[in-house]
Design a protein around this motif. Structure first.
Motif, mmCIF file in Angstrom:
data_model
loop_
_atom_site.group_PDB
_atom_site.id
_atom_site.type_symbol
_atom_site.label_atom_id
_atom_site.label_comp_id
_atom_site.label_asym_id
_atom_site.label_seq_id
_atom_site.Cartn_x
_atom_site.Cartn_y
_atom_site.Cartn_z
ATOM 1 N N LEU A 181 44.264 35.535 -33.377
ATOM 2 C CA LEU A 181 44.994 34.350 -33.824
ATOM 3 C C LEU A 181 44.063 33.143 -33.892
ATOM 4 O O LEU A 181 44.124 32.338 -34.822
ATOM 5 C CB LEU A 181 46.153 34.115 -32.854
ATOM 6 C CG LEU A 181 47.127 32.964 -33.125
ATOM 7 C CD1 LEU A 181 48.508 33.341 -32.581
ATOM 8 C CD2 LEU A 181 46.675 31.688 -32.462
ATOM 9 N N HIS A 185 43.108 30.704 -37.067
ATOM 10 C CA HIS A 185 43.284 29.255 -36.984
ATOM 11 C C HIS A 185 41.997 28.536 -37.373
ATOM 12 O O HIS A 185 42.026 27.533 -38.093
ATOM 13 C CB HIS A 185 43.710 28.852 -35.574
ATOM 14 C CG HIS A 185 43.997 27.381 -35.428
ATOM 15 N ND1 HIS A 185 43.047 26.480 -34.976
ATOM 16 C CD2 HIS A 185 45.108 26.652 -35.696
ATOM 17 C CE1 HIS A 185 43.572 25.268 -34.962
ATOM 18 N NE2 HIS A 185 44.815 25.337 -35.386
ATOM 19 N N ILE A 197 51.410 29.930 -36.109
ATOM 20 C CA ILE A 197 50.914 31.237 -36.530
ATOM 21 C C ILE A 197 51.672 32.311 -35.754
ATOM 22 O O ILE A 197 51.874 32.193 -34.542
ATOM 23 C CB ILE A 197 49.405 31.404 -36.261
ATOM 24 C CG1 ILE A 197 48.590 30.309 -36.951
ATOM 25 C CG2 ILE A 197 48.930 32.782 -36.740
ATOM 26 C CD1 ILE A 197 47.088 30.395 -36.672
ATOM 27 N N THR A 199 51.431 36.590 -35.433
ATOM 28 C CA THR A 199 50.729 37.810 -35.835
ATOM 29 C C THR A 199 51.546 39.026 -35.418
ATOM 30 O O THR A 199 52.286 38.995 -34.429
ATOM 31 C CB THR A 199 49.330 37.891 -35.202
ATOM 32 O OG1 THR A 199 49.463 37.951 -33.770
ATOM 33 C CG2 THR A 199 48.502 36.667 -35.566
ATOM 34 N N ALA A 208 49.876 38.442 -40.543
ATOM 35 C CA ALA A 208 50.151 37.154 -39.898
ATOM 36 C C ALA A 208 50.959 36.277 -40.841
ATOM 37 O O ALA A 208 50.854 36.387 -42.070
ATOM 38 C CB ALA A 208 48.850 36.455 -39.512
ATOM 39 N N LYS A 255 49.593 36.360 -29.616
ATOM 40 C CA LYS A 255 50.266 36.892 -30.802
ATOM 41 C C LYS A 255 50.989 35.820 -31.617
ATOM 42 O O LYS A 255 51.247 36.008 -32.804
ATOM 43 C CB LYS A 255 51.276 37.976 -30.390
ATOM 44 C CG LYS A 255 50.627 39.248 -29.850
ATOM 45 C CD LYS A 255 51.698 40.292 -29.562
ATOM 46 C CE LYS A 255 51.060 41.624 -29.201
ATOM 47 N NZ LYS A 255 50.242 41.538 -27.971
ATOM 48 N N SER A 256 51.341 34.735 -30.985
ATOM 49 C CA SER A 256 52.045 33.665 -31.704
ATOM 50 C C SER A 256 51.715 32.325 -31.054
ATOM 51 O O SER A 256 51.445 32.255 -29.854
ATOM 52 C CB SER A 256 53.566 33.903 -31.687
ATOM 53 O OG SER A 256 54.068 33.846 -30.362
#
Length: 290
Positions: A181, A185, A197, A199, A208, A255-256
């Motif tokens: 991630l 970015h 974001i 993913t 993503a 993941k986020s």
């Protein structure tokens, strides 16, 4: 890219509304009989009332507010009141624009502005006295038509076409090295502020969803990065516009992430890639070193 500067804001296009019973007529001057909307009753209209505009703002900048959402069909500037009225081709496009800017505060010249539905359902201006605004509108419309993507999607099918979303859908092909991630970015931030974001893995592919603050940034990133390799001869970016206009992030982990909400819990995410390994990968990539 001369058109990029012209369209650096956003311009709304809205198809015709059935609610055309209320019509407002005004000339280019701040006519006293043309009063702004003092209150917001929440009733959707394809005419939008924009307030708190900077004193030197141009017609192009106001029109650009709507560009990612559809077609702008009319504009009336009330510079003495720091206000403007923007008419879209459809009510659906206006609704999408208002919803988007209620979540992401729009700015012109680093000053926050306010957008709401107008009490008027149609905007009729005296073209003779409103020549400058009409000329700008025609120029922007011409550029829009020239740059319009070839697509089977019509305005009636979607108020905001996927090509006008601030959210990108990213698929990584030939993923021989991990893509984190933070790597995404770092790459995509070169084109504007990345807000969120998410993913995930789908159909055995790493994917993503990435949200910008401005749809124009999403368009620029897609044009520049689609088909590029993150690392040498691998990890190819396949980028398209998402049908979503806003991502709902619940956790900030590997993941986020919601960069506007650092207070979010980490949830049960796995540890992120070791920084030393990430640095080693970064040395091999043209995108990360760009």
């Amino acid at each position: 890219r001369g058109s990029d500067e012209l369209l650096s804001g956003s311009v709304l296009n809205s198809p015709n509304s059935n609610m055309s019973s209320m019509v407002v007529t005004a000339n280019g001057n701040d006519n006293k009989k043309f009063k702004g909307d003092d209150k917001m009753d929440g009733t959707p209209s394809r005419v939008l009332h924009i307030r708190k505009l900077p004193g030197e703002v141009t017609e192009t900048e106001v029109i650009a507010l709507g560009l990612p959402f559809g077609k702008v069909t009319n504009i009336l500037m009330l510079k003495g009141k720091n206000q403007a009225f923007l008419e879209l081709a459809t009510e659906e496009a206006a609704i999408t624009m208002v919803n988007y800017y209620s979540a992401v505060t729009p700015h012109l010249r680093n000053q926050p502005i306010y957008i709401q539905y107008s009490n008027h359902k149609e905007l009729k201006t005296d073209n003779t006295l409103n020549q400058r605004a009409q000329a700008v509108l025609q120029a922007v419309t011409a550029v829009q038509a020239t740059n319009a993507p070839i697509s089977g999607t019509t305005v009636s099918e979607s108020a905001v076409t996927p090509a006008q979303s601030p959210v990108l859908r990213i698929i990584i092909d030939n993923m021989y090295y991990p893509v984190t991630l933070d790597v995404l970015h770092q790459i995509f931030s070169k084109f504007g502020a990345v807000l969120k974001i998410i993913t995930f893995t789908k159909n055995n592919q790493f994917q993503a969803l990435l949200q910008y603050g401005d749809p124009v940034n999403a368009q620029q990133a897609k044009l520049a990065l689609d088909g590029q390799n993150i690392y040498n001869a691998c990890c190819t970016l396949r980028i398209d516009f998402s049908k979503l206009v806003n991502l709902n992030v619940k956790y900030n982990n590997d993941k986020s992430r919601d960069y506007t909400r650092p207070d979010l819990p980490s949830g049960d995410g796995q540890p992120a890639l070791d920084p030393a390994i990430a640095a080693a990968f970064a040395k091999e990539t043209s995108l990360l070193g760009m």
